[in-house]
Motif scaffolding. Structure first.
Motif, PDB file in Angstrom:
ATOM      1  N   PHE A  95       2.203   3.969   4.005  1.00 16.77           N
ATOM      2  CA  PHE A  95       3.100   3.153   3.204  1.00 16.77           C
ATOM      3  C   PHE A  95       3.322   1.858   3.970  1.00 16.77           C
ATOM      4  N   GLU A 122       6.134   2.099  -5.101  1.00 17.00           N
ATOM      5  CA  GLU A 122       4.701   2.216  -4.864  1.00 17.00           C
ATOM      6  C   GLU A 122       4.091   0.830  -4.726  1.00 17.00           C
ATOM      7  N   ALA A 123       2.811   0.800  -4.369  1.00  9.81           N
ATOM      8  CA  ALA A 123       2.111  -0.473  -4.183  1.00  9.81           C
ATOM      9  C   ALA A 123       2.287  -1.367  -5.397  1.00  9.81           C
ATOM     10  N   ASP A 159       5.245  -2.867  -6.138  1.00 10.62           N
ATOM     11  CA  ASP A 159       6.672  -3.000  -6.433  1.00 10.62           C
ATOM     12  C   ASP A 159       7.321  -3.981  -5.456  1.00 10.62           C
ATOM     13  N   GLU A 211       0.845  -1.193   0.000  1.00  8.79           N
ATOM     14  CA  GLU A 211       0.000   0.000   0.000  1.00  8.79           C
ATOM     15  C   GLU A 211       0.880   1.242   0.000  1.00  8.79           C
ATOM     16  N   GLY A 212       0.448   2.281  -0.732  1.00  6.81           N
ATOM     17  CA  GLY A 212       1.089   3.577  -0.663  1.00  6.81           C
ATOM     18  C   GLY A 212       2.336   3.694  -1.509  1.00  6.81           C
ATOM     19  N   LYS A 213       3.125   4.711  -1.187  1.00  6.32           N
ATOM     20  CA  LYS A 213       4.359   4.975  -1.921  1.00  6.32           C
ATOM     21  C   LYS A 213       5.372   5.605  -0.988  1.00  6.32           C
ATOM     22  N   GLU A 224      12.092   5.577  -6.009  1.00  7.97           N
ATOM     23  CA  GLU A 224      10.676   5.726  -5.675  1.00  7.97           C
ATOM     24  C   GLU A 224       9.976   4.382  -5.864  1.00  7.97           C
TER      25      GLU A 224
END
Length: 273
Positions: free
Chosen positions: A258, A235-236, A238, A220-222, A233
């Motif tokens: 995150f 994010e969800a 990855d 979830e999130g980044k 960077e």
């Protein structure tokens, strides 16, 4: 408390007009496998599984994962396996991110849903099936169990994230914490799979450098992650692999939480070659 979500949408095909540039990278210290490259064309099928495909995120390999394999599995309705694990040395952790599953172990059937966690000891026969009407997705961690003379065999665990509170890191005002499914003081277990949660603005304020190998899947999130000497960077969806002693830090910029699923090897002496 924010609602709980688990990213669970790999697959599909890229358009022929898309750019080739990507944050995907493979180094001797870490790897980043972004969700954009987890397409239909990189899946695997496995012996004795039906209606199932797998994204193999890490595997023991020279210059890569040394202690574990991690799969992201997708099981169609009525799919699954009566013989999921071919290696009797292997223990398993399952974490469900979407749909419904049943796991049969020692004569008992356990119903799993998104947020369910299961630990299965080595050398035990188990079965897994999808009884639902939509595909089920789960992470499957496989690790050869390191036997220690005089220690009892670890016990199976079936639980759910909702049954565990977040343990905050000291001096963070709750902005950074860990959900632990296995008691960290129980040395029978030689691996942990936890959920790490950062509120917006939460940070790992130093470069962690330690013996544990990591697999991190963003639920979830980044955030921005420092890996060795690079800022990346994520994010969800990855995935990151971190070699033992890879320097690491993190900053969760928001706007939401995150969270990532974290593997690490623990509670054993280092092997002397």
């Amino acid at each position: 408390m924010s609602s709980t979500t688990y990213f669970s949408a790999p697959g599909g095909l890229p358009g022929q007009a898309e750019l080739l540039s990507s944050k995907a990278i493979f180094t001797t210290a870490y790897a980043v496998i972004p969700r954009t490259v987890m397409t239909d064309i990189v899946t695997s099928v496995l012996p004795h599984w039906t209606g199932t495909r797998a994204w193999i995120l890490s595997r023991p390999l020279t210059g890569f994962s040394e202690t574990f394999s991690q799969y992201l599995m997708e099981v169609a309705p009525n799919g699954g396996s009566d013989r999921p694990e071919p290696d009797k040395r292997a223990q398993a952790v399952l974490f469900v991110v979407d749909g419904e599953l049943t796991v049969e172990l020692d004569g008992a059937t356990h119903a799993l849903r998104a947020g369910s966690f299961a630990y299965i000891p080595p050398a035990q026969a188990w079965r897994l099936h999808n009884p639902g009407s939509v595909p089920a997705k789960f992470h499957w961690f496989r690790k050869v169990f390191q036997v220690v003379e005089g220690l009892d065999k670890p016990e199976a665990i079936f639980t759910h994230e909702s049954e565990h509170s977040i343990s905050p890191m000291p001096d963070t005002d709750g902005r950074w914490g860990t959900t632990r499914f296995i008691d960290p003081a129980d040395v029978r277990y030689d691996m942990h799979v936890n959920i790490v949660t950062f509120e917006p603005g939460g940070t790992i304020p130093f470069m962690e450098t330690h013996v544990m190998e990591h697999g991190l899947y963003v639920l979830e999130g980044k955030a921005v992650y420092r890996l060795n000497g690079d800022w990346v960077e994520v994010e969800a969806g990855d995935y990151m692999w971190l070699r033992a002693f890879c320097p690491q830090a993190c900053y969760a910029g928001g706007p939401g939480r995150f969270r990532y699923l974290l593997y690490k090897d623990v509670n054993r002496h280092t092997a002397l070659w």
